[in-house]
Write a protein that holds these residues in place. Sequence first.
Motif, PDB file in Angstrom:
ATOM      1  N   GLN A  16      23.117 -28.028  -0.616  1.00 31.74           N
ATOM      2  CA  GLN A  16      23.833 -28.093   0.644  1.00 31.74           C
ATOM      3  C   GLN A  16      22.871 -28.215   1.821  1.00 31.74           C
ATOM      4  O   GLN A  16      23.122 -28.945   2.759  1.00 31.74           O
ATOM      5  CB  GLN A  16      24.719 -26.841   0.811  1.00 31.74           C
ATOM      6  N   GLU A  20      22.394 -31.463   4.960  1.00 33.98           N
ATOM      7  CA  GLU A  20      22.840 -31.112   6.308  1.00 33.98           C
ATOM      8  C   GLU A  20      21.975 -31.806   7.360  1.00 33.98           C
ATOM      9  O   GLU A  20      20.794 -31.495   7.526  1.00 33.98           O
ATOM     10  CB  GLU A  20      22.774 -29.601   6.510  1.00 33.98           C
ATOM     11  N   THR A  52      28.756 -36.877  17.110  1.00 38.28           N
ATOM     12  CA  THR A  52      29.912 -37.232  16.285  1.00 38.28           C
ATOM     13  C   THR A  52      29.478 -37.939  15.005  1.00 38.28           C
ATOM     14  O   THR A  52      29.995 -37.653  13.919  1.00 38.28           O
ATOM     15  CB  THR A  52      30.884 -38.129  17.074  1.00 38.28           C
ATOM     16  N   LYS A  55      28.089 -35.218  12.719  1.00 34.08           N
ATOM     17  CA  LYS A  55      29.155 -34.380  12.166  1.00 34.08           C
ATOM     18  C   LYS A  55      29.914 -35.106  11.058  1.00 34.08           C
ATOM     19  O   LYS A  55      30.156 -34.542   9.975  1.00 34.08           O
ATOM     20  CB  LYS A  55      30.103 -33.964  13.285  1.00 34.08           C
ATOM     21  N   LYS A  56      30.277 -36.355  11.308  1.00 33.11           N
ATOM     22  CA  LYS A  56      31.074 -37.095  10.335  1.00 33.11           C
ATOM     23  C   LYS A  56      30.269 -37.486   9.096  1.00 33.11           C
ATOM     24  O   LYS A  56      30.820 -37.578   7.998  1.00 33.11           O
ATOM     25  CB  LYS A  56      31.703 -38.317  10.997  1.00 33.11           C
ATOM     26  N   THR A  57      28.975 -37.705   9.269  1.00 29.33           N
ATOM     27  CA  THR A  57      28.125 -37.965   8.102  1.00 29.33           C
ATOM     28  C   THR A  57      28.037 -36.724   7.225  1.00 29.33           C
ATOM     29  O   THR A  57      28.172 -36.803   5.991  1.00 29.33           O
ATOM     30  CB  THR A  57      26.714 -38.398   8.530  1.00 29.33           C
ATOM     31  N   ASN A  58      27.832 -35.561   7.848  1.00 29.70           N
ATOM     32  CA  ASN A  58      27.787 -34.316   7.086  1.00 29.70           C
ATOM     33  C   ASN A  58      29.103 -34.070   6.360  1.00 29.70           C
ATOM     34  O   ASN A  58      29.110 -33.635   5.195  1.00 29.70           O
ATOM     35  CB  ASN A  58      27.468 -33.143   8.017  1.00 29.70           C
ATOM     36  N   GLU A  59      30.207 -34.351   7.015  1.00 29.68           N
ATOM     37  CA  GLU A  59      31.517 -34.152   6.387  1.00 29.68           C
ATOM     38  C   GLU A  59      31.680 -35.065   5.175  1.00 29.68           C
ATOM     39  O   GLU A  59      32.196 -34.633   4.136  1.00 29.68           O
ATOM     40  CB  GLU A  59      32.633 -34.421   7.398  1.00 29.68           C
ATOM     41  N   ALA A  60      31.227 -36.312   5.296  1.00 28.92           N
ATOM     42  CA  ALA A  60      31.336 -37.253   4.186  1.00 28.92           C
ATOM     43  C   ALA A  60      30.479 -36.818   3.003  1.00 28.92           C
ATOM     44  O   ALA A  60      30.907 -36.878   1.843  1.00 28.92           O
ATOM     45  CB  ALA A  60      30.931 -38.651   4.650  1.00 28.92           C
ATOM     46  N   LYS A  62      29.363 -33.727   2.334  1.00 28.94           N
ATOM     47  CA  LYS A  62      29.892 -32.486   1.764  1.00 28.94           C
ATOM     48  C   LYS A  62      31.150 -32.739   0.943  1.00 28.94           C
ATOM     49  O   LYS A  62      31.406 -32.062  -0.059  1.00 28.94           O
ATOM     50  CB  LYS A  62      30.169 -31.481   2.879  1.00 28.94           C
ATOM     51  N   SER A  63      31.927 -33.732   1.354  1.00 29.79           N
ATOM     52  CA  SER A  63      33.119 -34.096   0.596  1.00 29.79           C
ATOM     53  C   SER A  63      32.751 -34.617  -0.784  1.00 29.79           C
ATOM     54  O   SER A  63      33.417 -34.302  -1.782  1.00 29.79           O
ATOM     55  CB  SER A  63      33.911 -35.166   1.368  1.00 29.79           C
ATOM     56  N   ASN A 103      29.023 -43.926   9.841  1.00 32.00           N
ATOM     57  CA  ASN A 103      28.513 -42.699  10.457  1.00 32.00           C
ATOM     58  C   ASN A 103      27.064 -42.417  10.083  1.00 32.00           C
ATOM     59  O   ASN A 103      26.269 -42.018  10.939  1.00 32.00           O
ATOM     60  CB  ASN A 103      29.414 -41.527  10.069  1.00 32.00           C
TER      61      ASN A 103
END
Length: 244
Positions: A16, A20, A52, A55-60, A62-63, A103
């Motif tokens: 993780q 990040e 932004t 944030k959206k790269t990290n979300e992708a 982590k998904s 992203n």
Amino acid sequence: MLTSVILLVLAAICVQSQIELTVTPLPYAYNALEPVLSEHLMRLHHDKHFATYTKKTNEALKSIMADSKANDKLKELAAKPIEQILHEVLQLPELIQFPLRHNGGGYYNHKLFFSMLKAPTATAAENKPTGPLLDALEKSFGSFDKFKEMFSAASINLFGSGWVWLYIDAPTQKLVLNFTANQDNPIMFDKNHVVLMGIDLWEHAYYPVYENRRIEYVDNFWRIVNWSFIAQLYTEGTTKRADL
């Protein structure tokens, strides 16, 4: 048994932390690029747009790590540095490719862009590269002025949103000028492309100051290019890459 569980938990935490991305601070004050780029523009560009993309790269990523259906190879890729992810992004399934291409590309592009700027000189003519980088530009484009002319023309005439780039093509050892749409960049299309500089031609990069006057933005861009930083990238790209 307990030891194995602890090791698995620690491994998961390490993975993780590897994926990040962070919003790296500007290497100068928000108002350092005035009057070429205003403090208001830089706060919007860095604190909103760049944040932004981050944030959206990290979300992708982590998904992907949390997806029980994602295979091990995909999860291994998601744990790698963003440059390595972008090298392979065009080979990923479309549902995964799109958020990482847009992203992740936006993150990489903006991190580089902010790093390659500096306080403006009074005129563009005062701001020039020197040494091996200048030699390489003259060899590839005929002269520095010719390079500027070609780079500016490509930037002014690019339709819609995108970037114009200068990069090293490793197999030929030449400098190349090219463009990409949206948040694409040269390393997505060939891992042997070593990016040196780029200009952000999305409207959010210049509209708060120049509105629809892109030509004026491009003309003033040459006053804030940090040639020392780009020369360092050139030196690293030609000495640390085994394929150069």
